[in-house]
Scaffold this active site. Structure first.
Site, PDB file in Angstrom:
ATOM      1  N   TYR A  54       0.850  -1.192   0.000  1.00  0.00           N
ATOM      2  CA  TYR A  54       0.000   0.000   0.000  1.00  0.00           C
ATOM      3  C   TYR A  54       0.882   1.237   0.000  1.00  0.00           C
ATOM      4  O   TYR A  54       1.487   1.597   1.015  1.00  0.00           O
ATOM      5  CB  TYR A  54      -0.932   0.020   1.209  1.00  0.00           C
ATOM      6  N   SER A 151      -4.862 -14.276   1.404  1.00  0.00           N
ATOM      7  CA  SER A 151      -5.811 -13.309   0.875  1.00  0.00           C
ATOM      8  C   SER A 151      -6.121 -13.645  -0.584  1.00  0.00           C
ATOM      9  O   SER A 151      -5.204 -13.819  -1.385  1.00  0.00           O
ATOM     10  CB  SER A 151      -5.242 -11.886   0.966  1.00  0.00           C
ATOM     11  N   LYS A 217     -23.495   7.269  -1.447  1.00  0.00           N
ATOM     12  CA  LYS A 217     -22.978   8.567  -1.907  1.00  0.00           C
ATOM     13  C   LYS A 217     -23.034   8.721  -3.426  1.00  0.00           C
ATOM     14  O   LYS A 217     -23.017   9.836  -3.946  1.00  0.00           O
ATOM     15  CB  LYS A 217     -21.550   8.775  -1.415  1.00  0.00           C
ATOM     16  N   ARG A 229     -14.034   9.405  -3.163  1.00  0.00           N
ATOM     17  CA  ARG A 229     -12.871   8.636  -3.601  1.00  0.00           C
ATOM     18  C   ARG A 229     -12.901   8.400  -5.107  1.00  0.00           C
ATOM     19  O   ARG A 229     -11.866   8.316  -5.761  1.00  0.00           O
ATOM     20  CB  ARG A 229     -12.837   7.302  -2.851  1.00  0.00           C
ATOM     21  N   GLY A 285     -12.692   1.088   5.191  1.00  0.00           N
ATOM     22  CA  GLY A 285     -11.749   2.171   5.016  1.00  0.00           C
ATOM     23  C   GLY A 285     -12.431   3.439   5.484  1.00  0.00           C
ATOM     24  O   GLY A 285     -13.663   3.515   5.500  1.00  0.00           O
ATOM     25  N   GLN A 291     -17.197   8.681   9.751  1.00  0.00           N
ATOM     26  CA  GLN A 291     -17.588   7.486   9.004  1.00  0.00           C
ATOM     27  C   GLN A 291     -17.476   6.239   9.879  1.00  0.00           C
ATOM     28  O   GLN A 291     -18.307   5.341   9.800  1.00  0.00           O
ATOM     29  CB  GLN A 291     -16.702   7.338   7.764  1.00  0.00           C
ATOM     30  N   ASN A 295     -20.418   3.625  10.875  1.00  0.00           N
ATOM     31  CA  ASN A 295     -20.333   2.233  10.427  1.00  0.00           C
ATOM     32  C   ASN A 295     -20.392   1.219  11.561  1.00  0.00           C
ATOM     33  O   ASN A 295     -20.942   0.123  11.385  1.00  0.00           O
ATOM     34  CB  ASN A 295     -19.063   2.035   9.611  1.00  0.00           C
TER      35      ASN A 295
END
Length: 325
Positions: A54, A151, A217, A229, A285, A291, A295
């Site tokens: 990342y 993953s 959104k 985003r 995220g 947020q 959540n």
């Protein structure tokens, strides 16, 4: 906050986890990222996920810096490796060389002595599974990692790895981190959940809100919000696959159903993911602390069989959605 065991291991993680893909070290200012991590911790989130790839390690640095404020034993820190971290032929994959070198590099960036959950970010067709599993087991023996997982591995790859590990008497894998949300459900259809249950592994899923589409959104027939985003060229590459009119129309109907439950769409979508008992944590995220506050209320939302059936009816209206893998 509620906590679940990761598979059959004794490790317990918060039902909502906080991740750093496409946010920390990339599109979100470090000060804001730190505020989000602190808010998550204050609200009971103990599972924090990142990866070496990342933004070439920047996300690990931000995550590690913020978590230094807390007792190391009070949170579960997860990171991953597989993707290229350099131009050399050994700067990628799941070879013993890359695993050992990248574990040390991640420990340095995270500023910690050990990683709670070290995950193979993808399957490596160029490295024998035995080599990968032995390297992970050696890291556990050294105390550099406490648990190992994978993953986006297929059911077959997970089964093979579990069999090899048992034959070699290695410490078992405890987790799989797949994409999973209302639109992307391959882990149900391709027996990944069932295989993981057999092997004692739990799911720590990413993108449970479909890159923000399941927050409401993005509206059908409307322009993309400029502060979203999807409007950011650094992060919108993976979001664009969701920005179809039929998908957005479906999300709008799901939002109406959520309103009937006095919930937001994001709370509804997270509760839907958590309906699966094999899901240990849904990794969100966040670019704003508010947020996270919204959540985490998903953990208190119970979905009846009627609501789940109505959800399936709405989702059935979408056809030909390509998995983002």
């Amino acid at each position: 906050m509620n906590y679940r065991r990761v598979g059959k291991s004794g490790l317990k993680v918060s039902e909502i986890g906080l991740g750093s893909w496409l946010t920390y070290g990339t599109a979100t200012a470090e000060e804001t990222a730190q505020a989000c991590i602190h808010k998550a911790y204050d609200l009971g989130i103990n599972f924090f996920d990142t990866a070496n790839a990342y933004n070439n390690g920047a996300a690990e640095e931000v995550m590690g810096s913020a978590l230094k404020a807390y007792s190391r034993s009070s949170y579960v820190l997860a990171t991953k490796l597989f993707f290229p971290m350099g131009a050399g032929p050994n700067d990628r994959g799941l070879s013993r060389k890359h695993i050992m070198e990248q574990c040390d590099a991640s420990l340095k960036r995270l500023g910690t002595d050990y990683i709670d959950l070290y995950q193979c970010h993808r399957f490596d067709n160029d490295t024998p599974v035995e080599e990968t599993l032995r390297a992970l087991d050696d890291l556990m023996a050294q105390g550099k990692i406490l648990y190992a997982g994978v993953s986006e591995w297929t059911a077959g790859q997970i089964a093979d790895a579990a069999s090899i590990g048992k034959n070699l008497n290695l410490r078992p894998l405890i987790s799989n981190q797949p994409i999973y949300n209302m639109f992307e459900r391959y882990i149900e259809k391709e027996n990944v959940i069932q295989q993981c249950e057999w092997e004692g592994m739990g799911q720590v899923v990413f993108s449970p809100l479909a890159q923000g589409v399941l927050t409401g959104k993005y509206k059908p027939g409307q322009a993309i919000p400029q502060d979203s985003r999807a409007a950011n060229d650094k992060t919108n590459g993976v979001i664009n696959s969701y920005l179809r009119e039929d998908v957005l129309a479906c999300a709008a109907k799901l939002e109406e159903l959520a309103a009937e439950l006095d919930a937001t769409l994001s709370q509804f979508a997270l509760a839907w993911v958590l309906r699966q008992s094999n899901v240990s944590s849904a990794i969100i995220g966040s670019s704003r602390p508010s947020q996270i506050e919204e959540n985490i209320k998903a953990i208190d939302l119970d979905l009846t069989d009627e609501v789940l059936a109505r959800t399936e009816d709405i989702l059935s209206e979408i056809s030909g959605f390509a998995p983002m893998r």
